[in-house]
Design a protein around this motif. Structure first.
Motif, PDB file in Angstrom:
ATOM      1  N   ASP A  16     -93.338  62.264  62.846  1.00 50.86           N
ATOM      2  CA  ASP A  16     -94.517  63.011  62.400  1.00 50.86           C
ATOM      3  C   ASP A  16     -95.370  62.183  61.450  1.00 50.86           C
ATOM      4  N   VAL A  17     -94.719  61.328  60.659  1.00 56.16           N
ATOM      5  CA  VAL A  17     -95.455  60.468  59.731  1.00 56.16           C
ATOM      6  C   VAL A  17     -96.345  59.504  60.500  1.00 56.16           C
ATOM      7  N   MET A  18     -95.889  59.068  61.658  1.00 63.42           N
ATOM      8  CA  MET A  18     -96.673  58.157  62.479  1.00 63.42           C
ATOM      9  C   MET A  18     -97.785  58.874  63.234  1.00 63.42           C
ATOM     10  N   ARG A  19     -97.499  60.094  63.668  1.00 63.92           N
ATOM     11  CA  ARG A  19     -98.411  60.791  64.576  1.00 63.92           C
ATOM     12  C   ARG A  19     -99.438  61.677  63.850  1.00 63.92           C
ATOM     13  N   LEU A  20     -99.004  62.466  62.888  1.00 61.13           N
ATOM     14  CA  LEU A  20     -99.873  63.474  62.290  1.00 61.13           C
ATOM     15  C   LEU A  20    -101.103  62.893  61.573  1.00 61.13           C
ATOM     16  N   PRO A  21    -100.962  61.836  60.746  1.00 62.46           N
ATOM     17  CA  PRO A  21    -102.158  61.279  60.096  1.00 62.46           C
ATOM     18  C   PRO A  21    -103.236  60.852  61.088  1.00 62.46           C
ATOM     19  N   ARG A  22    -102.819  60.265  62.209  1.00 59.21           N
ATOM     20  CA  ARG A  22    -103.794  59.849  63.214  1.00 59.21           C
ATOM     21  C   ARG A  22    -104.501  61.056  63.817  1.00 59.21           C
ATOM     22  N   GLN A  23    -103.762  62.127  64.053  1.00 59.09           N
ATOM     23  CA  GLN A  23    -104.373  63.334  64.592  1.00 59.09           C
ATOM     24  C   GLN A  23    -105.368  63.934  63.614  1.00 59.09           C
ATOM     25  N   ILE A  24    -105.002  63.967  62.340  1.00 61.51           N
ATOM     26  CA  ILE A  24    -105.901  64.529  61.326  1.00 61.51           C
ATOM     27  C   ILE A  24    -107.174  63.703  61.236  1.00 61.51           C
ATOM     28  N   ASN A  25    -107.047  62.389  61.244  1.00 59.40           N
ATOM     29  CA  ASN A  25    -108.222  61.519  61.115  1.00 59.40           C
ATOM     30  C   ASN A  25    -109.140  61.607  62.331  1.00 59.40           C
ATOM     31  N   GLU A  26    -108.578  61.872  63.498  1.00 59.86           N
ATOM     32  CA  GLU A  26    -109.382  61.914  64.714  1.00 59.86           C
ATOM     33  C   GLU A  26    -109.977  63.292  64.989  1.00 59.86           C
ATOM     34  N   ASP A  27    -109.272  64.343  64.599  1.00 62.36           N
ATOM     35  CA  ASP A  27    -109.648  65.685  65.041  1.00 62.36           C
ATOM     36  C   ASP A  27    -110.249  66.566  63.951  1.00 62.36           C
ATOM     37  N   SER A  28    -110.513  66.027  62.782  1.00 62.29           N
ATOM     38  CA  SER A  28    -111.049  66.871  61.709  1.00 62.29           C
ATOM     39  C   SER A  28    -111.971  66.059  60.822  1.00 62.29           C
ATOM     40  N   HIS A  29    -112.561  66.738  59.850  1.00 63.01           N
ATOM     41  CA  HIS A  29    -113.427  66.080  58.868  1.00 63.01           C
ATOM     42  C   HIS A  29    -112.626  65.634  57.645  1.00 63.01           C
ATOM     43  N   LEU A  30    -111.308  65.646  57.759  1.00 59.59           N
ATOM     44  CA  LEU A  30    -110.448  65.262  56.651  1.00 59.59           C
ATOM     45  C   LEU A  30    -109.967  63.825  56.815  1.00 59.59           C
ATOM     46  N   GLN A  31    -109.472  63.283  55.710  1.00 60.66           N
ATOM     47  CA  GLN A  31    -108.914  61.933  55.694  1.00 60.66           C
ATOM     48  C   GLN A  31    -107.428  62.038  55.370  1.00 60.66           C
ATOM     49  N   ALA A  32    -106.583  61.440  56.192  1.00 61.32           N
ATOM     50  CA  ALA A  32    -105.139  61.419  55.947  1.00 61.32           C
ATOM     51  C   ALA A  32    -104.707  59.984  55.677  1.00 61.32           C
ATOM     52  N   ALA A  33    -103.891  59.804  54.631  1.00 60.27           N
ATOM     53  CA  ALA A  33    -103.424  58.469  54.261  1.00 60.27           C
ATOM     54  C   ALA A  33    -101.930  58.529  53.985  1.00 60.27           C
ATOM     55  N   VAL A  34    -101.231  57.478  54.391  1.00 62.12           N
ATOM     56  CA  VAL A  34     -99.793  57.363  54.146  1.00 62.12           C
ATOM     57  C   VAL A  34     -99.606  56.476  52.912  1.00 62.12           C
ATOM     58  N   PRO A  35     -99.093  57.008  51.793  1.00 63.11           N
ATOM     59  CA  PRO A  35     -98.991  56.218  50.557  1.00 63.11           C
ATOM     60  C   PRO A  35     -98.239  54.904  50.718  1.00 63.11           C
ATOM     61  N   SER A  36     -97.102  54.928  51.422  1.00 59.39           N
ATOM     62  CA  SER A  36     -96.314  53.699  51.555  1.00 59.39           C
ATOM     63  C   SER A  36     -97.104  52.616  52.273  1.00 59.39           C
ATOM     64  N   TYR A  37     -97.855  52.997  53.289  1.00 57.57           N
ATOM     65  CA  TYR A  37     -98.643  52.028  54.059  1.00 57.57           C
ATOM     66  C   TYR A  37     -99.808  51.492  53.229  1.00 57.57           C
ATOM     67  N   GLU A  38    -100.504  52.380  52.551  1.00 55.85           N
ATOM     68  CA  GLU A  38    -101.665  51.950  51.768  1.00 55.85           C
ATOM     69  C   GLU A  38    -101.264  51.059  50.603  1.00 55.85           C
ATOM     70  N   MET A  39    -100.140  51.379  49.952  1.00 56.49           N
ATOM     71  CA  MET A  39     -99.720  50.557  48.830  1.00 56.49           C
ATOM     72  C   MET A  39     -99.175  49.217  49.294  1.00 56.49           C
ATOM     73  N   ALA A  40     -98.588  49.177  50.497  1.00 52.89           N
ATOM     74  CA  ALA A  40     -98.164  47.891  51.051  1.00 52.89           C
ATOM     75  C   ALA A  40     -99.373  46.998  51.308  1.00 52.89           C
ATOM     76  N   ARG A  41    -100.440  47.585  51.847  1.00 50.78           N
ATOM     77  CA  ARG A  41    -101.673  46.819  52.065  1.00 50.78           C
ATOM     78  C   ARG A  41    -102.269  46.376  50.734  1.00 50.78           C
ATOM     79  N   PHE A  42    -102.217  47.259  49.752  1.00 50.70           N
ATOM     80  CA  PHE A  42    -102.794  46.952  48.448  1.00 50.70           C
ATOM     81  C   PHE A  42    -102.053  45.796  47.780  1.00 50.70           C
TER      82      PHE A  42
END
Length: 416
Positions: free
Chosen positions: A247-273
């Motif tokens: 669900d961590v892999m799938r749900l954020p992508r669905q939220i970002n594509e199908d709504s006006h909301l932004q979904a972010a995964v903290p572990s992924y974003e902080m790894a990039r940071f």
């Protein structure tokens, strides 16, 4: 006399050279130690504060800003989202728990967070005194806020402690004080979502009446009523705990594509940071390695010049019974004393530098535990070994030279 006694006597005869070599080793090890300590502590702090938070949902914008503002409270939110988004997430089949956050106020720099009591459970919070909020304008204070049970406080609109827009029409009452948790929770004030919403709705009414005092009610009046109504039905973000890694892999992508909301995964974003900061870290590591290399060269030069001055003395020692191995060991002992003492000093200084850095940078507060960087680490032994290795390499050539001292030639030539 053993090799170390001779080495100490030699170092005492050249205090300036010995001190400079020791300082060079200490500087290089201190830089390496401080960089690795801060990197390790920041990474551990990011993981500790995001533990139990799989996804953050907020308004469209930068996902990193969303994570920094909602999880680490180290940035300003980009905007608000409708309350019904949280209500939908509450009943989503792939979401175990949804926690709303309403931000926008502070008290002396400590952020006010409107949420639900389950937010405290994310950080395994324990109460030092009092209890969780149960009524409007009740507040639970983090350990570092300095507040006590029963205190009444007026918060300031915005995130700046120096702001002058004070919500003094509604005072919060401290009903609980938390024990230190080593997380951002220590620097937060936690209350009900409705408390923040109602305060902001009243804020809109107050400013609207000030701006339009004496004007007739009309279209503008309805607009301002709508703004107050929106404030009562908006939040900043939602923290989600999902039911499975898939669900961590799938749900954020669905939220970002199908709504006006932004979904972010903290572990992924902080790894990039942290990866984006890698160049700066590498530069400092290279600088520290350069200092260690420079220290090795200085140590080699010091040992070589010392041998040139003491060649006659070495020959006399050979006559008195010192073996070539003993002379080589004396030079090695000198190098190990300088490098070892410098490395130990460097490790201590590295911990102190890291500690001072944490205390001096506000954005690291709540992410890195200051006392944690003072504690001995396993990697400290590695840094000391690096210093000793540099000393060993620097002393190889001089020690061989000492062992091969030509007794007859030097004694015939005499002391120069």
């Amino acid at each position: 006399m053993n090799a170390f006694t001779l080495a100490i006597a030699s170092l005492r005869s050249r205090p300036m050279h010995s001190a400079l070599c020791t300082a060079a080793v200490a500087a290089g090890i201190a830089l390496l130690c401080a960089v690795f300590l801060l990197s390790q502590s920041v990474a551990a702090g990011f993981a500790r504060n995001a533990q139990g938070i799989d996804v953050v949902v907020g308004t469209k914008g930068s996902p990193l800003q969303l994570v920094l503002s909602s999880v680490y409270h180290a940035d300003i939110p980009a905007g608000n989202i409708p309350m019904h988004a949280y209500e939908e997430f509450e009943h989503h089949p792939h979401i175990r728990q949804a926690i709303p956050l309403a931000l926008g106020d502070n008290f002396k720099g400590f952020r006010m967070v409107g949420t639900i009591p389950d937010y405290l459970n994310v950080y395994d919070a324990e109460f030092e005194d009092g209890q969780v909020f149960s009524s409007l304008f009740d507040v639970v204070a983090g350990a570092d806020t300095g507040l006590k049970i029963g205190e009444k406080i007026a918060v300031t609109h915005g995130f700046s402690a120096s702001g002058d827009d004070v919500h003094d029409d509604h005072l919060y009452t401290v009903t609980g004080v938390l024990k230190p948790s080593g997380t951002v929770l220590d620097k937060l004030l936690v209350t009900q979502v409705e408390s923040v919403q109602r305060l902001h709705a009243g804020h809109h009414h107050e400013h609207d009446s000030d701006d339009h005092d004496g004007e007739e009610e009309g279209h503008d009046g309805h607009d301002h009523d709508d703004a107050a109504h929106d404030a009562m039905h908006q939040i900043t973000s939602v923290l989600l705990q999902l039911r499975s890694p898939a669900d961590v892999m799938r749900l954020p992508r669905q939220i970002n594509e199908d709504s006006h909301l932004q979904a972010a995964v903290p572990s992924y974003e902080m790894a990039r940071f942290t990866k984006s900061l890698g160049i700066g870290r590498q530069l400092v590591v290279a600088l520290g390695a350069g200092f260690v290399l420079l220290a090795g060269v200085m140590l080699w030069a010091t040992l070589s010049s010392g041998l040139a001055l003491r060649r006659y003395d070495l020959a006399v020692l050979r006559v008195l019974g010192a073996t070539p191995r003993r002379l080589a060991a004396t030079v090695l002992a000198e190098a190990f004393l300088i490098a070892g003492f410098g490395a130990v000093m460097g490790v201590v200084c590295g911990h102190l530098v890291a500690y001072g850095t944490v205390l001096s940078i506000d954005s690291l507060q709540g992410i890195v535990l200051p006392h944690a960087v003072l504690q001995p680490q396993i990697m400290d032994a590695g840094f000391i070994l690096i210093g000793l290795l540099a000393g060993l390499l620097a002393s190889l050539a001089p020690s061989l030279t000492a062992a091969r001292t030509d007794i007859a030639a030097l004694l015939a030539k005499g002391r120069v």
